[in-house]
Design a protein around this motif. Sequence first.
Motif, PDB file in Angstrom:
ATOM      1  N   CYS A  49      -2.534 -12.873 -17.068  1.00 25.76           N
ATOM      2  CA  CYS A  49      -1.919 -12.403 -15.823  1.00 25.76           C
ATOM      3  C   CYS A  49      -2.234 -13.340 -14.659  1.00 25.76           C
ATOM      4  CB  CYS A  49      -2.398 -10.992 -15.486  1.00 25.76           C
ATOM      5  SG  CYS A  49      -1.912  -9.752 -16.727  1.00 25.76           S
ATOM      6  N   SER A  50      -1.378 -13.287 -13.635  1.00 27.60           N
ATOM      7  CA  SER A  50      -1.529 -14.168 -12.469  1.00 27.60           C
ATOM      8  C   SER A  50      -2.662 -13.727 -11.551  1.00 27.60           C
ATOM      9  CB  SER A  50      -0.209 -14.213 -11.684  1.00 27.60           C
ATOM     10  OG  SER A  50       0.166 -12.905 -11.260  1.00 27.60           O
ATOM     11  N   ARG A  51      -3.136 -12.483 -11.703  1.00 30.90           N
ATOM     12  CA  ARG A  51      -4.237 -11.959 -10.892  1.00 30.90           C
ATOM     13  C   ARG A  51      -5.224 -11.239 -11.804  1.00 30.90           C
ATOM     14  NH1 ARG A  51      -0.664  -9.114  -6.036  1.00 30.90           N
ATOM     15  NH2 ARG A  51       0.355 -11.035  -5.271  1.00 30.90           N
ATOM     16  N   PRO A  52      -6.425 -10.962 -11.301  1.00 26.87           N
ATOM     17  CA  PRO A  52      -7.373 -10.176 -12.103  1.00 26.87           C
ATOM     18  C   PRO A  52      -6.761  -8.837 -12.510  1.00 26.87           C
ATOM     19  CG  PRO A  52      -8.488 -11.160 -10.227  1.00 26.87           C
ATOM     20  CD  PRO A  52      -7.027 -11.431 -10.034  1.00 26.87           C
ATOM     21  N   LEU A  53      -7.164  -8.329 -13.649  1.00 26.76           N
ATOM     22  CA  LEU A  53      -6.565  -7.107 -14.186  1.00 26.76           C
ATOM     23  C   LEU A  53      -6.779  -5.895 -13.292  1.00 26.76           C
ATOM     24  CD1 LEU A  53      -7.480  -7.560 -17.965  1.00 26.76           C
ATOM     25  CD2 LEU A  53      -5.308  -8.053 -16.826  1.00 26.76           C
ATOM     26  N   THR A  54      -7.767  -5.940 -12.393  1.00 36.07           N
ATOM     27  CA  THR A  54      -8.015  -4.817 -11.477  1.00 36.07           C
ATOM     28  C   THR A  54      -7.275  -4.988 -10.154  1.00 36.07           C
ATOM     29  OG1 THR A  54     -10.015  -5.936 -10.687  1.00 36.07           O
ATOM     30  CG2 THR A  54     -10.275  -4.325 -12.472  1.00 36.07           C
ATOM     31  N   GLU A  55      -6.518  -6.086 -10.010  1.00 37.83           N
ATOM     32  CA  GLU A  55      -5.810  -6.350  -8.754  1.00 37.83           C
ATOM     33  C   GLU A  55      -4.344  -6.697  -9.005  1.00 37.83           C
ATOM     34  OE1 GLU A  55      -7.908  -9.376  -6.662  1.00 37.83           O
ATOM     35  OE2 GLU A  55      -9.860  -8.399  -6.877  1.00 37.83           O
ATOM     36  N   LEU A  56      -3.740  -6.009  -9.934  1.00 34.91           N
ATOM     37  CA  LEU A  56      -2.352  -6.303 -10.295  1.00 34.91           C
ATOM     38  C   LEU A  56      -1.401  -5.564  -9.356  1.00 34.91           C
ATOM     39  CD1 LEU A  56      -2.667  -6.183 -14.185  1.00 34.91           C
ATOM     40  CD2 LEU A  56      -2.510  -8.204 -12.718  1.00 34.91           C
ATOM     41  N   GLY A  57      -1.252  -6.116  -8.163  1.00 32.34           N
ATOM     42  CA  GLY A  57      -0.359  -5.528  -7.172  1.00 32.34           C
ATOM     43  C   GLY A  57       1.063  -6.033  -7.328  1.00 32.34           C
ATOM     44  N   PRO A  58       1.956  -5.666  -6.379  1.00 32.16           N
ATOM     45  CA  PRO A  58       3.351  -6.114  -6.427  1.00 32.16           C
ATOM     46  C   PRO A  58       3.456  -7.630  -6.562  1.00 32.16           C
ATOM     47  CG  PRO A  58       3.085  -4.420  -4.765  1.00 32.16           C
ATOM     48  CD  PRO A  58       1.704  -4.759  -5.237  1.00 32.16           C
ATOM     49  N   ASP A  59       4.433  -8.063  -7.345  1.00 29.87           N
ATOM     50  CA  ASP A  59       4.723  -9.477  -7.636  1.00 29.87           C
ATOM     51  C   ASP A  59       3.743 -10.104  -8.627  1.00 29.87           C
ATOM     52  OD1 ASP A  59       6.921  -9.425  -5.941  1.00 29.87           O
ATOM     53  OD2 ASP A  59       5.737 -10.026  -4.194  1.00 29.87           O
ATOM     54  N   SER A  60       2.770  -9.341  -9.096  1.00 30.30           N
ATOM     55  CA  SER A  60       1.893  -9.872 -10.146  1.00 30.30           C
ATOM     56  C   SER A  60       2.702 -10.039 -11.432  1.00 30.30           C
ATOM     57  CB  SER A  60       0.715  -8.928 -10.399  1.00 30.30           C
ATOM     58  OG  SER A  60      -0.095  -8.823  -9.250  1.00 30.30           O
ATOM     59  N   ILE A  61       2.411 -11.102 -12.159  1.00 30.75           N
ATOM     60  CA  ILE A  61       3.140 -11.406 -13.395  1.00 30.75           C
ATOM     61  C   ILE A  61       2.152 -11.522 -14.550  1.00 30.75           C
ATOM     62  CG2 ILE A  61       4.588 -13.095 -14.597  1.00 30.75           C
ATOM     63  CD1 ILE A  61       5.799 -13.828 -11.919  1.00 30.75           C
ATOM     64  N   GLY A 100       4.701  -0.148  -7.953  1.00 31.60           N
ATOM     65  CA  GLY A 100       3.604  -0.057  -8.909  1.00 31.60           C
ATOM     66  C   GLY A 100       4.062   0.176 -10.338  1.00 31.60           C
ATOM     67  N   GLN A 101       5.278  -0.264 -10.660  1.00 29.56           N
ATOM     68  CA  GLN A 101       5.811  -0.118 -12.009  1.00 29.56           C
ATOM     69  C   GLN A 101       6.136  -1.500 -12.583  1.00 29.56           C
ATOM     70  OE1 GLN A 101       6.009   2.844 -13.557  1.00 29.56           O
ATOM     71  NE2 GLN A 101       5.228   3.904 -11.733  1.00 29.56           N
ATOM     72  N   TYR A 137       0.852  -1.191   0.000  1.00 24.66           N
ATOM     73  CA  TYR A 137       0.000   0.000   0.000  1.00 24.66           C
ATOM     74  C   TYR A 137       0.883   1.233   0.000  1.00 24.66           C
ATOM     75  CZ  TYR A 137      -3.938  -3.033   1.115  1.00 24.66           C
ATOM     76  OH  TYR A 137      -4.899  -4.016   1.079  1.00 24.66           O
ATOM     77  N   ARG A 138       0.361   2.313  -0.534  1.00 22.76           N
ATOM     78  CA  ARG A 138       1.081   3.584  -0.539  1.00 22.76           C
ATOM     79  C   ARG A 138       0.265   4.642   0.204  1.00 22.76           C
ATOM     80  NH1 ARG A 138      -0.219   3.726  -6.217  1.00 22.76           N
ATOM     81  NH2 ARG A 138       1.975   3.361  -6.695  1.00 22.76           N
ATOM     82  N   CYS A 166      -0.250  -1.931 -10.456  1.00 22.41           N
ATOM     83  CA  CYS A 166       0.330  -1.589 -11.754  1.00 22.41           C
ATOM     84  C   CYS A 166      -0.796  -1.394 -12.763  1.00 22.41           C
ATOM     85  CB  CYS A 166       1.266  -2.706 -12.232  1.00 22.41           C
ATOM     86  SG  CYS A 166       2.868  -2.735 -11.395  1.00 22.41           S
ATOM     87  N   LYS A 167      -0.537  -0.600 -13.772  1.00 26.41           N
ATOM     88  CA  LYS A 167      -1.553  -0.337 -14.787  1.00 26.41           C
ATOM     89  C   LYS A 167      -1.884  -1.608 -15.563  1.00 26.41           C
ATOM     90  CE  LYS A 167      -0.448   4.536 -15.529  1.00 26.41           C
ATOM     91  NZ  LYS A 167      -0.031   5.559 -16.527  1.00 26.41           N
ATOM     92  N   ASN A 168      -3.111  -1.681 -15.982  1.00 29.59           N
ATOM     93  CA  ASN A 168      -3.563  -2.820 -16.783  1.00 29.59           C
ATOM     94  C   ASN A 168      -2.756  -2.874 -18.092  1.00 29.59           C
ATOM     95  OD1 ASN A 168      -4.883  -4.739 -18.271  1.00 29.59           O
ATOM     96  ND2 ASN A 168      -6.889  -3.757 -18.201  1.00 29.59           N
TER      97      ASN A 168
END
Length: 237
Positions: A68-80, A103-104, A27-28, A55-57
């Motif tokens: 993606c490893s997570r839903p496109l609206t939940e692409l947090g750190p470590d998402s691939i 978030g990059q 979180y930021r 991160c942006k979709n």
Amino acid sequence: GSLSCEDDTEMRFSYKQVCSFSCASGYRLVGSKKVTCTSAAVWSEKRPHCEAILCKNPEGEPPIITECSRPLTELGPDSICSFSCEPGFELQGANTIQCSEHGQWSRAKPTCKAVSCLLLEAPEHGHVNCSNDEPLFNSQCFFTCDQDYSLEGHELLICNRHGNWTGKKPTCQAPLSRAAVVSTSVAAGGAALASGLSLAVWILKRLRQKASKFELNSNSDIEEPPQVYRNSIDSLI
């Protein structure tokens, strides 16, 4: 998030007291990190809040395919996210990217480029007609030859998904000259005549052999006339 204030474990918030805010991992903090209690008994800044780092979709328009490893609206750190292209296109860039704690994305999003084959030229004494100006995937090229020339090879070539034509470029073969045709005919006739003569000689030899055998057999069947002995006649007289 969490809150900590200077020398105030009981959280009474006295004048000039400073409080700091922080957020949990992933979180930021949105707003001021520190606030101060003023003489008017109000905080110097609005209370901040924490929001999830995302991160942006990276999803793009076809022909690119995104998973993606997570839903496109939940692409947090470590998402691939991984990328591929539809048939007829090749990937330009990294095939996987990862979301950082800030978030990059770790790399730039790739793109898809249309597959193309080598440009085909018309064969000598022939023509080529293609479905597209550029030899892209699924482009078709038809080949023909000038009058009296014959096509040697494939009449149709197609650009496949790997950027290769489905066969080798054909050629146009020149027709045989009249002299060559006559020479070939004479040679064929001579060979046939020689073969016929050989057969006739062989048949003649066979007939002669049979005739000789027949004469021998005929001679052996003729009986010799009876011998008349003079002495025997004289004895009868």
